[in-house]
Scaffold this active site. Sequence first.
Site, PDB file in Angstrom:
ATOM      1  CE  LYS A 173      -1.838   2.986   2.010  1.00  0.00           C
ATOM      2  NZ  LYS A 173      -1.807   4.467   1.736  1.00  0.00           N
ATOM      3  CB  CYS A 283      12.618   9.151   8.935  1.00  0.00           C
ATOM      4  SG  CYS A 283      13.667   7.989   8.022  1.00  0.00           S
TER       5      CYS A 283
END
Length: 482
Positions: A173, A283
């Site tokens: 996904k 990140c």
Amino acid sequence: MLLALFLVIKLATLSGKTFETIDPSSEQVIAKIAEGDKEDIDLAVKAARQAFDHGSWPRIPGCERGKIMNKFADLIDEHLEELAALETFDVGKVYSFETNVDIPSISKEVRYFAGSADKIHGKTLKLSSEFQGYTLLEPIGVVGLIIPWNFPSAMFVLKCAPALAAGCTMVIKPAEQAPLTALYLAHLAKLAGIPNGVLNVVTGFGDTAGAAVASHMDIDCVSFTGSTEVGRLVMQAAATSNLKPVSLELGGKSPLLIFDDANVNQAADLALLGSLANKGEICVCSSRVFVQEGIYDKLVENLVEKVKTWVVGDPFDPSTHQGPQVDKKQYEKVLSYIDQGKREGASLLIGGKSCGKKGYYIEPTIFENVTDDMLIANDEIFGPVMCLMKFKTIEEAIGRANATTHGLAAGIVTNDLNIANRVSRSIRAGMIWINCYHNFDSGCPIGGYKMSGVGKDHGVEALEKYLQNKAVVTPIYHSPWL
């Protein structure tokens, strides 16, 4: 390129619903994408389960899986420009970075794990009585992979390559902000010969399609990269469904510690790279820059001069350093943090405003006089914002660097080996860079401490999360030795 793209994105969902993906540099619609939801995830899982339980992928020798994966890597290299262009259009990443660094790195990742596919084996165990034992490393089954929008191609491969090598099948996904390269990579995977049902991509939103992956009773493990907030939801959904194992690579608030003995020019370059690379949408961004007081003033002066030459603009222009933020929501979020920093009393050295007549562009921004209790020093901003903070001693630097709920990465800039050794062992983070930053490699694991997640990506450690370790014990009779 366009024909191949249309062949992929014209796929439909059961509901027939679509959503728009937007070019953040122009704010124009690129394409309408099929909006999958729970029913579509169910179909994808059914296909993956059929391929795992009855298909060829887990049953062919590892060397054969490796050959197909190497073909996949070859196709990525052949279509490098298409993938780079899609990523630039979809999320605003700089095209020159995509062609020179990002896309070449993902074919290397596929080849790394292609080489691992025939080297998965257990151990022979020496037991204490008249039994013999051994372990088997078996593919875990159907895996759910939920990938973020900041490095869509890299994260797609980061997760699917070790799963493919292990013999798993999967449902992927992609982030709704960045669906295009996932669809194109799935197209290339099929061309490479990966069988039907092994690699399934469902585009859609996190709270519907993503939630369905995390809670699905027939998915055997989930790997997610994204925010800590959503990571909690993924872990909760996995726990309340079938207790599937979960791997999470979550948020960060990484420190960069610059000591008095550092080369000021090199330190400034690393600080800019750590904070501004990929417009801060990374990140491990070193958004907290701690500078020892002896070189603080010189470093600040150097940083400001360098930022003045930082080009923000068209991501297809070779001279551009920084493209637009991924979408309007992220653009507004970053600007709100900049406003919050001003209100809390941080001093704005440079930047701090939007730029350009259209698109989600933000100037590279540096604050000083930032205190540890300020929101901009604690929250993951995910934008081109650097917080400068001064320190006196090594002990102070270590304590303040660790004063966070995150622990994904950190950087150290020093020419003193004793400082480098001491500080790297003291900071509670999963990746430490010394006199470098953002240096990733397929063979080097990365993962977080504390609320930055659980599990590892890259390296053999990434392969382990897609394998079950089974012990087998049989009796032995009249053995001449034990």
